[in-house]
Design a protein around this motif. Structure first.
Motif, PDB file in Angstrom:
ATOM      1  N   LEU A  50      -6.467   3.262  -1.905  1.00  0.00           N
ATOM      2  CA  LEU A  50      -6.764   2.177  -1.113  1.00  0.00           C
ATOM      3  C   LEU A  50      -7.924   1.083  -1.691  1.00  0.00           C
ATOM      4  CD1 LEU A  50      -5.745   3.396   2.273  1.00  0.00           C
ATOM      5  CD2 LEU A  50      -4.595   1.875   0.880  1.00  0.00           C
ATOM      6  N   ASP A  51      -9.050   1.772  -2.074  1.00  0.00           N
ATOM      7  CA  ASP A  51     -10.197   1.246  -2.538  1.00  0.00           C
ATOM      8  C   ASP A  51      -9.835   0.510  -3.763  1.00  0.00           C
ATOM      9  OD1 ASP A  51     -12.970   1.119  -2.273  1.00  0.00           O
ATOM     10  OD2 ASP A  51     -13.533   2.524  -3.837  1.00  0.00           O
ATOM     11  N   LYS A  52      -9.083   1.109  -4.513  1.00  0.00           N
ATOM     12  CA  LYS A  52      -8.933   0.261  -5.868  1.00  0.00           C
ATOM     13  C   LYS A  52      -8.018  -0.941  -5.395  1.00  0.00           C
ATOM     14  CE  LYS A  52      -6.240   0.791 -10.148  1.00  0.00           C
ATOM     15  NZ  LYS A  52      -5.465   1.725 -10.993  1.00  0.00           N
ATOM     16  N   MET A  53      -7.314  -0.991  -4.432  1.00  0.00           N
ATOM     17  CA  MET A  53      -6.490  -2.280  -4.166  1.00  0.00           C
ATOM     18  C   MET A  53      -7.069  -3.318  -3.677  1.00  0.00           C
ATOM     19  SD  MET A  53      -2.987  -0.095  -2.421  1.00  0.00           S
ATOM     20  CE  MET A  53      -2.287  -1.872  -2.398  1.00  0.00           C
ATOM     21  N   VAL A  54      -8.343  -2.686  -2.690  1.00  0.00           N
ATOM     22  CA  VAL A  54      -9.363  -3.793  -2.170  1.00  0.00           C
ATOM     23  C   VAL A  54      -9.956  -4.461  -3.174  1.00  0.00           C
ATOM     24  CG1 VAL A  54     -11.168  -4.100  -0.868  1.00  0.00           C
ATOM     25  CG2 VAL A  54      -9.389  -2.829  -0.213  1.00  0.00           C
ATOM     26  N   ALA A  75       0.911  -1.090   0.139  1.00  0.00           N
ATOM     27  CA  ALA A  75       0.096   0.003   0.067  1.00  0.00           C
ATOM     28  C   ALA A  75       0.834   1.272  -0.118  1.00  0.00           C
ATOM     29  CB  ALA A  75      -0.836   0.130   1.037  1.00  0.00           C
ATOM     30  N   THR A  76       1.806   1.288   0.978  1.00  0.00           N
ATOM     31  CA  THR A  76       2.763   2.330   0.967  1.00  0.00           C
ATOM     32  C   THR A  76       3.561   2.783  -0.405  1.00  0.00           C
ATOM     33  OG1 THR A  76       4.526   1.322   2.069  1.00  0.00           O
ATOM     34  CG2 THR A  76       2.898   2.759   3.535  1.00  0.00           C
ATOM     35  N   SER A  77       3.848   1.775  -1.131  1.00  0.00           N
ATOM     36  CA  SER A  77       4.835   1.702  -2.147  1.00  0.00           C
ATOM     37  C   SER A  77       3.713   2.371  -3.134  1.00  0.00           C
ATOM     38  CB  SER A  77       5.459   0.351  -2.603  1.00  0.00           C
ATOM     39  OG  SER A  77       4.278  -0.491  -3.085  1.00  0.00           O
ATOM     40  N   ALA A  78       2.433   1.841  -3.313  1.00  0.00           N
ATOM     41  CA  ALA A  78       1.758   2.018  -4.404  1.00  0.00           C
ATOM     42  C   ALA A  78       1.201   3.701  -4.107  1.00  0.00           C
ATOM     43  CB  ALA A  78       0.272   1.492  -4.151  1.00  0.00           C
ATOM     44  N   LEU A  79       1.383   4.247  -2.991  1.00  0.00           N
ATOM     45  CA  LEU A  79       1.213   5.602  -2.727  1.00  0.00           C
ATOM     46  C   LEU A  79       2.239   6.711  -2.980  1.00  0.00           C
ATOM     47  CD1 LEU A  79      -0.582   5.475   0.848  1.00  0.00           C
ATOM     48  CD2 LEU A  79      -1.809   5.807  -1.367  1.00  0.00           C
ATOM     49  N   LYS A  80       3.523   5.723  -2.706  1.00  0.00           N
ATOM     50  CA  LYS A  80       4.747   6.565  -3.073  1.00  0.00           C
ATOM     51  C   LYS A  80       4.858   6.678  -4.536  1.00  0.00           C
ATOM     52  CE  LYS A  80       8.517   8.324  -1.585  1.00  0.00           C
ATOM     53  NZ  LYS A  80       8.480   9.619  -0.679  1.00  0.00           N
TER      54      LYS A  80
END
Length: 148
Positions: A54-58, A30-35
């Motif tokens: 985060l919604d997309k990741m879920v 999650a943090t790497s996707a944000l970064k």
């Protein structure tokens, strides 16, 4: 820094201290996707954008669970379900069906929507309120049902 992003970073540290490798792995994803988005777009993410990511990741993990289940790979499906649970900790409380319908009804009356041609206007109002709190596919179906 966004509040949700700060919580994520704190959770990464806690998972490292607890030596909880599965949780740590999910949090790092999650943090790497944000970064990655911050670096690519040269911006600082706000809470709205973090929620959308985060919604997309879920949603991606739910799709994976479905595919793994169809392929009789329950072991992989369980891993994805565990990741979903970790990610959901950082999303706001899910909305009930009645709450979603109330928001949709309010958006329809606010825009004066008459039919399907006005769906985009309604969704533009509903999406910021429901993002991360409701499945946008279900929200879209609700809008179509009420406009159709």
């Amino acid at each position: 820094m966004s509040e949700i992003k700060a919580k994520l970073n704190a959770a990464v540290k806690d998972a490292m201290r607890a030596k909880d490798k599965p949780r740590l792995s999910t949090l790092r994803l999650a943090t790497s996707a944000l970064k990655q988005i911050e670096v690519d777009e040269r911006i600082e993410l706000d809470d709205t954008r973090v929620l959308a990511i985060l919604d997309k990741m879920v949603k991606q993990r739910k799709d994976s669970v479905e595919q793994f289940t169809q392929g009789n790979r329950d072991d992989l499906a369980r891993i994805e379900l565990a990741e979903i649970e970790v990610l959901k900790e950082f999303l706001p409380q899910a909305m009930g069906e009645a709450e979603v319908e109330a928001i949709v009804q309010a958006a329809i009356s606010e825009t004066g929507a008459q039919g399907m041609k006005d769906m985009g206007q309604v969704m533009a109002i509903v999406k910021p309120q429901a993002q991360g709190r409701a499945d946008m596919g279900e929200v879209s179906k609700k809008v179509k049902a009420l406009l159709g």
